[in-house]
Structure formats: C-alpha cells, structure tokens
Write a protein that holds these residues in place. Structure first.
Motif, short mmCIF file in Angstrom:
data_model
loop_
_atom_site.label_atom_id
_atom_site.label_comp_id
_atom_site.label_asym_id
_atom_site.label_seq_id
_atom_site.Cartn_x
_atom_site.Cartn_y
_atom_site.Cartn_z
N PHE A 139 27.29 51.02 5.90
CA PHE A 139 27.47 51.52 4.69
C PHE A 139 26.51 51.53 3.82
N LEU A 140 26.21 49.78 3.50
CA LEU A 140 25.10 49.13 2.78
C LEU A 140 24.28 48.72 2.99
N ARG A 141 24.21 49.04 4.16
CA ARG A 141 21.95 49.50 4.84
C ARG A 141 21.55 50.66 4.79
N ILE A 142 22.86 51.18 4.46
CA ILE A 142 22.49 53.02 4.21
C ILE A 142 21.67 53.40 2.93
N ILE A 143 23.21 51.81 1.75
CA ILE A 143 22.66 52.58 0.71
C ILE A 143 21.58 51.92 0.28
N HIS A 144 20.89 50.63 0.87
CA HIS A 144 19.31 49.91 0.87
C HIS A 144 18.89 50.64 1.57
N ARG A 145 19.46 51.42 2.98
CA ARG A 145 17.21 51.99 3.59
C ARG A 145 17.06 53.20 2.45
N TYR A 146 18.57 53.90 1.91
CA TYR A 146 17.99 55.50 1.42
C TYR A 146 18.23 55.99 0.00
N VAL A 147 19.44 54.83 -0.81
CA VAL A 147 19.49 55.21 -1.91
C VAL A 147 18.42 54.24 -3.27
N ILE A 148 18.36 52.65 -3.06
CA ILE A 148 17.54 52.16 -3.67
C ILE A 148 16.43 51.33 -2.64
N SER A 149 15.91 52.64 -1.95
CA SER A 149 14.41 51.58 -1.10
C SER A 149 13.40 52.18 -2.29
N GLU A 150 12.05 51.95 -1.89
CA GLU A 150 11.16 52.98 -2.29
C GLU A 150 11.47 54.25 -1.71
N GLY A 151 10.06 54.87 -3.19
CA GLY A 151 9.78 56.39 -2.57
C GLY A 151 10.70 57.42 -3.66
N LYS A 152 10.09 58.51 -3.51
CA LYS A 152 10.53 59.60 -5.27
C LYS A 152 10.61 61.12 -4.40
N PRO A 153 11.60 61.20 -3.75
CA PRO A 153 11.67 62.22 -3.40
C PRO A 153 12.14 63.04 -4.55
N GLU A 154 11.58 64.90 -4.27
CA GLU A 154 11.73 65.41 -5.25
C GLU A 154 12.72 66.37 -5.85
N ALA A 155 13.25 65.76 -7.34
CA ALA A 155 14.83 67.16 -7.51
C ALA A 155 14.14 68.45 -7.69
N LYS A 156 14.96 69.13 -7.43
CA LYS A 156 14.48 70.89 -7.58
C LYS A 156 15.54 70.63 -8.08
N ARG A 157 16.96 70.13 -8.89
CA ARG A 157 17.56 70.71 -10.40
C ARG A 157 17.71 69.31 -10.99
N LYS A 158 17.86 69.86 -11.63
CA LYS A 158 19.49 68.63 -12.74
C LYS A 158 20.75 68.60 -11.89
N LEU A 159 21.01 67.45 -11.86
CA LEU A 159 22.44 67.88 -11.82
C LEU A 159 23.59 68.57 -12.47
N ALA A 160 23.96 69.44 -11.62
CA ALA A 160 24.70 70.21 -12.94
C ALA A 160 26.28 69.15 -13.59
N GLY A 161 27.04 69.78 -14.78
CA GLY A 161 28.11 69.06 -15.11
C GLY A 161 29.18 69.13 -14.02
N GLY A 171 14.98 56.34 -1.00
CA GLY A 171 14.62 56.04 -2.37
C GLY A 171 15.19 57.38 -3.48
N MET A 172 16.41 57.76 -3.89
CA MET A 172 16.69 58.82 -4.59
C MET A 172 17.12 58.33 -5.88
N ILE A 173 17.05 57.32 -5.81
CA ILE A 173 17.48 56.30 -7.27
C ILE A 173 16.14 56.18 -7.99
N ASN A 174 15.25 56.50 -7.91
CA ASN A 174 14.04 56.45 -8.24
C ASN A 174 13.78 58.40 -8.97
N ALA A 175 14.38 58.83 -8.79
CA ALA A 175 14.52 60.31 -8.90
C ALA A 175 15.22 60.61 -10.32
N ASP A 176 16.78 60.35 -9.28
CA ASP A 176 17.80 60.78 -10.31
C ASP A 176 18.65 59.57 -10.16
#
Length: 398
Positions: free
Chosen positions: A350-372, A290-295
């Motif tokens: 790979f599309l299955r990986i996107i659906h399972r981990y990237v745009i799925s439910e959940g919200k992992p904790e973001a430790k840092r803001k992505l560096a430029g 669910g990384m999309i929900n965090a960053d």
C-alpha cells in the motif's frame, strides 16, 4: 426476540456510524449520476441500514433469516443502481445468484434443521444429532457473505459496482455481519466443533489473506483495491475465530473490537474512493497519477485512509491487529508469525501505491471541487478511527 450484549452492541454501533456517514456523503456524491435511476436510492439505503442494525439484536433464527434476506435484496438493488451499465447489471446478477446458492440456501437448510433439533427458532445451546451439520451449514452461509476464500469471488466486482457510500457499508458492515452470525452459532455449541471444521476455517482464512496479497499489486481500480483489502481482513478475523476454537480466551471481545476499527477504516477508504471519483471522474489509479498535485485535500484523505486501514498509529486499528497476533501466539506461533509477516507485506504494497499514484509526478485534471459532505463523511470516520479502542472499551466495560 430482541436482546443486546456487548458483542451485538459493537456490531450495531459500527452499522449506525457507517450508515450516518454514508447518508451524509451521499448528499453531494449522488450528483455524479446524471440519469434517473429505476432504483429509489435513499429509501433502499435506509432499508439496507435498518436491516443491518436489527440483525445483531435479534435472538430468533427465523427473524434473523428474514432480516438477512432483506439486507441481501436491498444491497442487490443498490449494487445495480447504475443500471444503464451492462457490467453493473451483470455484477448484480452474479451477486444475487451467488448469495442465494452459497449463503441463503445453506442458512435456510440450517435453520430448518435447527428447528427440527430444538423445536424452536430461539437462540439456545445446541447439541445432538444435527449439531455438526447445522454448524457447518451456518458457517458456509456466513463465510459466503463475509467473502472468505473461495467464496470471495463475488466481492471484488460487487463492492466496486455500487455507489461509493454503499460500498463503504458493504465492506465495512455487511460482510462483518457474516462474522457476527458465525459467532452466534459457535456460541450455541460453546465454541466446540469437529477438528475438520477448525482446519477448514483455518485454510480458508489463510488463503483469503494470500489471495489479497497477490492481488494488491495488480489493481488499477481503486475500489477493487479496497475490496481485496476486505477479503484480507476477513482472513484476519476468521483466524481469531480459529484461535477461539483452539481455546484462546477473550476472542469475542477481540473480534468485536477489530470489527469496529476495521469498519471505520474501511468506510473511510471507500468513501475516499467516492471523493476521487467525484473530483477526477475516474476510479483508475493510473489516470489519477500525481493526484496530490491537482487536489491536496483529496490526496490527503486517500493517504490517511490507507494508513487507517493498514493500522498505522495514531489510528487504533494498529492495536486490533496487534491483538490478533498476541492471541494467535497463545495457540499457534506459526500462525502468529504468518499474520505479522503478511501485515508488513500488505503495508509495503500500500505504501508503494501511495508513492506510485498519490505523491508521484503528474497532474490529473480535476473535474470538480471536493464536496463538503463527502469530506465530512470521510473525516468523521477517520477521527473515530483514532478513538475506536476507547469507545469499544467503554461499551465493553459497561
């Protein structure tokens, strides 16, 4: 001793672009290492990049071998950069020993036989008593560096162990130089070898692709996932080599174009793993569910990198994969159908990986803001991935 042609220029350009992107991404990424490493990162990285830049330009096998060993040793030092981790040290040891047994040793013997046969180390047409043995030794050494099955076993561990910008260089440039060496030795025999060599390369390439397909679905480490993709794509490239050995035309051009497109896409993918590690502090896909929900930015880079790597338009890798299928159709329709089916299966996985981990439910904790700087490194490679075909065409025509 030094010369440039279309093939060497595209291989060197791939190294130069990835090297620049890796240096940019490293500026903030290296902050995740909170200890003082025994390895001087930037000097070692520059030596690594420089050795890879010169390899496509030399026309002397002894100098080639010196640069090859420089590349291998500097990459080993970068793999063990995170030296407090016992796993990293063990991986580095495995890589170093494997490279010297299956890569450097065959190349040293092959270069020695080459000198005995030719009386010189200069690149030149090759024939005579030792020709088959020399070609076989060179191809074994280069296949080991390229991570071709069954000499691939070091790659899924070594590439993830290194810092992510280095992983991008290893998977997007270093392994492809194994293919470059294969092209040069095959040019020496005018792309004419014993049938058993053709069949051996064919079997190794197909097994590389199958091994990757069966490994994609069980990966939790995002860097291991993309490492297996490298093994997969080396299978694609060596099938192009097989097509050339079977008489297909335009193979060297097709390989060079594919190398540039793959290098850019794979570099973006591995630098994105660095973005994930920088933001979430982990390489575990299950922990970033669910990384999309965090960053959204980091998740977007992940999706774009996967699309670039799997050849989804507008990324030009689509054209290069399509060209492999078209080339194989001219020599072996069964191989062409196999490659096309494998491409579809890999994309679905790979599309299955996107659906399972990237745009799925959940919200992992973001430790840092992505560096430029990390974002810039990835974006540069993704943008160039959209125009790589135009760049390659311009260089090849000139």
């Amino acid at each position: 001793m030094f010369s440039i042609d279309n093939t060497s220029l595209l291989f060197a350009l791939n190294v130069a672009i990835l090297g620049l992107a890796a240096l940019i991404a490293s500026l903030k990424y290296m902050e995740i290492y909170e200890f003082k490493s025994k390895i001087p990162y930037y000097p070692t990285l520059i030596v690594f990049i420089a050795s890879m830049l010169f390899i496509p330009l030399v026309r002397d096998w002894l100098v080639f071998l010196f640069l090859w060993e420089t590349m291998t040793f500097s990459s080993y030092l970068l793999i063990i950069y995170d030296w407090p981790e016992e796993r990293v040290r063990n991986t580095g040891w495995k890589y170093f020993v494997t490279m010297h047994i299956f890569c450097t040793l065959p190349l040293v013997i092959g270069v020695a036989l080459y000198y005995i046969s030719k009386g010189s180390f200069a690149f030149a047409p090759l024939s005579g008593t030792y020709a088959t043995a020399i070609v076989a030794l060179f191809l074994v050494g280069f296949a080991a560096k390229a991570g071709l099955f069954p000499l691939h076993f070091w790659l899924p561990d070594a590439h993830p162990a290194a810092p992510s910008p280095v992983s991008a260089l290893m998977s997007g440039a270093m392994v492809e130089l194994g293919l470059y060496g294969s092209i040069r030795i095959l040019q020496a025999v005018n792309w004419s070898v014993s049938p058993w060599i053709v069949n051996l390369i064919l079997v190794m390439a197909v097994l590389s692709m199958l091994a990757a397909i069966f490994s994609y679905g069980i990966q939790d480490d995002v860097k291991s996932l993309f490492a297996w993709s490298t093994i997969d794509n080396m299978g694609w490239l060596y099938l192009l080599v097989v097509a050339g050995l079977l008489g297909a035309s335009g193979v060297e051009k097709g390989i060079s174009y594919y190398v540039l497109a793959h290098g850019l896409a794979k570099g973006a993918a591995f630098m994105t793993t660095g973005a994930l590690l920088y933001v979430f502090g982990t390489r575990s896909l299950s922990k970033m569910k669910g990384m999309i929900n965090a960053d959204q930015l980091t998740a977007g880079l992940m999706i774009a990198s996967i699309f670039a790597l799997e050849g989804v338009p507008p990324f030009n890798f689509f054209l290069n994969k399509l060209n492999v299928i078209k080339t194989l159709l001219t020599v072996n329709t069964t191989l062409a159908y196999f490659v096309a089916i494998e491409w579809v299966i890999a994309f679905i996985l790979f599309l299955r990986i996107i659906h399972r981990y990237v745009i799925s439910e959940g919200k992992p904790e973001a430790k840092r803001k992505l560096a430029g700087s990390i974002t810039a490194g990835v974006v540069i490679l993704l943008v160039l991935s959209m125009v790589s075909q135009f760049i390659a065409n311009y260089i090849w025509v000139r």
